[in-house]
Design an enzyme around this catalytic site. Sequence first.
Site, short mmCIF file in Angstrom:
data_model
loop_
_atom_site.label_atom_id
_atom_site.label_comp_id
_atom_site.label_asym_id
_atom_site.label_seq_id
_atom_site.Cartn_x
_atom_site.Cartn_y
_atom_site.Cartn_z
N MET A 27 0.85 -1.20 0.00
CA MET A 27 0.00 0.00 0.00
C MET A 27 0.89 1.26 0.00
O MET A 27 0.41 2.35 0.32
CB MET A 27 -0.93 0.00 1.21
CG MET A 27 -1.89 -1.20 1.19
SD MET A 27 -3.41 -0.91 2.09
CE MET A 27 -2.78 -0.62 3.74
N GLY A 28 2.16 1.08 -0.34
CA GLY A 28 3.04 2.24 -0.44
C GLY A 28 3.53 2.76 0.90
O GLY A 28 3.40 2.09 1.92
N LEU A 30 6.67 3.22 1.61
CA LEU A 30 7.55 2.07 1.78
C LEU A 30 8.60 2.26 2.87
O LEU A 30 9.03 3.38 3.14
CB LEU A 30 8.24 1.76 0.45
CG LEU A 30 7.30 1.50 -0.73
CD1 LEU A 30 8.10 1.24 -2.00
CD2 LEU A 30 6.36 0.34 -0.44
N HIS A 34 9.10 -3.49 3.52
CA HIS A 34 8.68 -3.70 2.12
C HIS A 34 9.90 -4.05 1.26
O HIS A 34 9.82 -4.94 0.41
CB HIS A 34 8.05 -2.42 1.56
CG HIS A 34 6.81 -1.96 2.25
ND1 HIS A 34 6.77 -0.83 3.03
CD2 HIS A 34 5.55 -2.47 2.27
CE1 HIS A 34 5.54 -0.65 3.49
NE2 HIS A 34 4.78 -1.63 3.05
N GLY A 144 4.57 -10.29 4.07
CA GLY A 144 5.34 -10.21 5.32
C GLY A 144 4.68 -11.00 6.45
O GLY A 144 3.46 -10.97 6.61
N GLN A 150 -2.95 -12.30 7.50
CA GLN A 150 -3.08 -11.99 6.07
C GLN A 150 -2.42 -13.10 5.23
O GLN A 150 -2.99 -13.58 4.26
CB GLN A 150 -2.44 -10.63 5.77
CG GLN A 150 -2.35 -10.30 4.30
CD GLN A 150 -2.00 -8.83 4.09
OE1 GLN A 150 -2.86 -7.97 4.14
NE2 GLN A 150 -0.74 -8.55 3.85
N MET A 181 8.60 -2.66 11.77
CA MET A 181 8.41 -1.53 10.85
C MET A 181 6.99 -1.56 10.30
O MET A 181 6.46 -2.63 9.99
CB MET A 181 9.41 -1.59 9.73
CG MET A 181 10.80 -1.28 10.22
SD MET A 181 11.89 -0.97 8.85
CE MET A 181 13.40 -0.70 9.78
N SER A 182 6.39 -0.39 10.19
CA SER A 182 5.03 -0.28 9.67
C SER A 182 4.83 1.14 9.17
O SER A 182 5.34 2.10 9.77
CB SER A 182 4.03 -0.57 10.79
OG SER A 182 2.74 -0.11 10.43
N SER A 183 4.06 1.26 8.08
CA SER A 183 3.76 2.61 7.56
C SER A 183 3.02 3.42 8.63
O SER A 183 3.09 4.64 8.65
CB SER A 183 2.90 2.51 6.30
OG SER A 183 3.50 1.65 5.37
#
Length: 277
Positions: A27-28, A30, A34, A144, A150, A181-183
């Site tokens: 979903m960008g 990054l 990612h 991931g 998911q 790590m996460s957006s």
Amino acid sequence: MKVVETIADMKRLRLRLTEPVGLVPTMGYLHEGHLSLVKQAKTENSSVVVSIFVNPTQFGLQEDFKHYPRDTQRDLTMLEKGKTDIVFMPAVTEMYPAQFNSWIEVGKVTERLEGASRLGHFRGVATVVAKLFNIVEPTRAYFGQKDAQQVITIKKMVADLNMNLEVVTVPTVREPDGLAMSSRNIYLNPKERQAAVVLYQSLTLAHKLWSQGEKNAERIRQELVALIKKQPLADIDYISIADNETLDELDTVKPPALVSLAVRIGKTRLIDNVVLE
Ligand code: AMP
């Protein structure tokens, strides 16, 4: 690196890629997490397609679709360095034209945990991922471990619907203090960012208790609850110790078991997990 926005262009360029082809759906916004998917895809395939699409159908009405962080230029610069062949970044109307009306429902594995807290989430995820698989026709697709339910859901969909590709799970990439790590980490203010390390600390504790011989899932869960409750900015959504394939909750820990949790830090909901095996 080619950047394409339409399904027709993506399909046309796909025909010219050398096999095998790896797909990394994102979903960008990054980050290194990612990029580790892209890196592994590059190692295992001749060509790599990365999709960037903030998928509205996997967000609940009260969720952050509108405000989800986006920075296409930065994303493209990062991917340029990683030797991606094609970036597919369709508009919402390209993926969901007005007459769109078909959905994929994966059964039991989507009902608990994230599925229970985020109604309709996995229906949106499965549908968009199935569309991406049909558009890109990858040999392998990379997901991931960070989003454990998911991956389990996608694997189930691929098996049940006889989809012709391999689903590869990539380990979670963490910040130096252990935070996955996460957006969404961008939402955390400095105090919350410090508090957020409690997720990793509690997973580490679960792993430690289990390796010391604790097999009672409820006792492990209670230890985690006690640790997280010491952190005033943290509010537990769920802590689960479940079978890593069926996601059935366990009374006795039997490897491989998935310890997964969702915790709100301030207004930001974070998830993380560890597999006991
Ligand atoms: P997202 O853009 O959040 O939808 O994530 C795209 C893909 O990157 C998903 O398969 C995620 O599970 C994966 N991913 C996100 N964060 C991490 C991480 N910290 N480590 C490894 N993979 C990740």
